[in-house]
Design a protein around this motif. Structure first.
Motif, short mmCIF file in Angstrom:
data_model
loop_
_atom_site.label_atom_id
_atom_site.label_comp_id
_atom_site.label_asym_id
_atom_site.label_seq_id
_atom_site.Cartn_x
_atom_site.Cartn_y
_atom_site.Cartn_z
N GLN A 138 0.88 -1.14 -0.04
CA GLN A 138 -0.12 0.05 -0.05
C GLN A 138 0.91 1.33 0.16
OE1 GLN A 138 -2.73 -0.83 3.33
NE2 GLN A 138 -4.46 -0.79 1.60
N THR A 142 -0.68 2.67 -3.69
CA THR A 142 -1.68 3.16 -2.57
C THR A 142 -2.93 2.51 -2.90
OG1 THR A 142 -2.18 5.17 -3.89
CG2 THR A 142 -0.60 5.19 -1.90
N ARG A 143 -3.35 2.31 -4.14
CA ARG A 143 -4.64 1.60 -4.32
C ARG A 143 -4.42 -0.06 -4.76
NH1 ARG A 143 -8.29 5.53 -6.31
NH2 ARG A 143 -9.39 3.70 -7.37
N CYS A 144 -3.64 -0.61 -4.38
CA CYS A 144 -3.32 -1.91 -4.80
C CYS A 144 -4.34 -2.77 -4.26
CB CYS A 144 -1.89 -2.47 -4.30
SG CYS A 144 -1.58 -2.50 -2.79
N ASP A 146 -7.58 -1.95 -3.81
CA ASP A 146 -8.94 -1.22 -4.08
C ASP A 146 -9.89 -2.43 -4.74
OD1 ASP A 146 -8.09 1.00 -3.02
OD2 ASP A 146 -8.37 2.10 -5.03
N SER A 152 -8.81 -5.52 2.06
CA SER A 152 -8.84 -4.17 2.68
C SER A 152 -9.45 -4.04 3.89
CB SER A 152 -9.91 -3.19 1.80
OG SER A 152 -9.19 -3.08 0.42
#
Length: 184
Positions: A138, A142-144, A146, A152
């Protein structure tokens, strides 16, 4: 191991090795395989992150409630090791092609519909290994997660465990470089 020990309310002394010390060679020569980490637990000296984590799992009763859970934890831990080997490619060069490389979402869905830990109903050593890798990913992308709702939620829930939350907020943890690439 950096997360397991504080989360289990265990104290330890970490000796940070600078590149200057490492390059002098005497410490490197004393380490099995010529690499760190090196972990001392009484009379036992261990090397290799995974072996240390598994040792701590055994020591603190975090290796499953029975042989079946222990075997599943080994599967998860080996999967995390495999992903650690591949994540450089996944994050830095071809993230879109690597998204299917998160089998942990499926494992979570099979364990109480994803509303629990990776195996069973308590935190085990493999959870710390997986959490560490996912937090690193992350930082790097950062969006890995999502597209992975269960992972998450898993990361968010584990990160709020009281002792772990305190550890994750320590400047020594937050300022630790990732892979020597300057990212923190």
């Amino acid at each position: 191991m950096h997360m397991l020990l504080p989360d289990q309310d265990q104290s330890w002394k970490e000796e940070v090795v600078t590149m200057d010390i490492w390059m002098k060679g005497s410490l490197k020569a004393s380490c099995l395989y010529g690499q760190l980490p090196k972990f001392q637990d009484g009379d036992v000296t261990l090397y290799q992150s995974s072996a240390i984590l598994q040792h701590l799992g055994h020591s603190f009763g975090l290796y499953g409630k029975d042989h079946q859970e222990a075997a599943l934890l080994d599967v998860v831990n080996d999967g995390v090791k495999d992903l650690r080997c591949r994540y450089t490619l996944l994050i830095y060069t071809n993230y879109e092609a690597g998204k299917e490389e998160y089998p942990f979402e499926m494992l979570l869905s099979q364990n109480e519909g994803g509303h629990a830990f990776i195996v069973g109903n308590q935190i085990f050593f493999a959870d710390y290994n997986l959490l560490d890798l996912l937090l690193i990913q992350q930082v790097l992308a950062t969006r890995c997660l999502d597209s992975f709702s269960l992972l998450s939620v898993y990361v968010a829930c584990l990160s709020t465990r009281p002792m772990l939350k305190v550890f994750l907020a320590f400047p020594q943890h937050m300022n630790r470089p990732i892979n020597g690439n300057g990212k923190q």
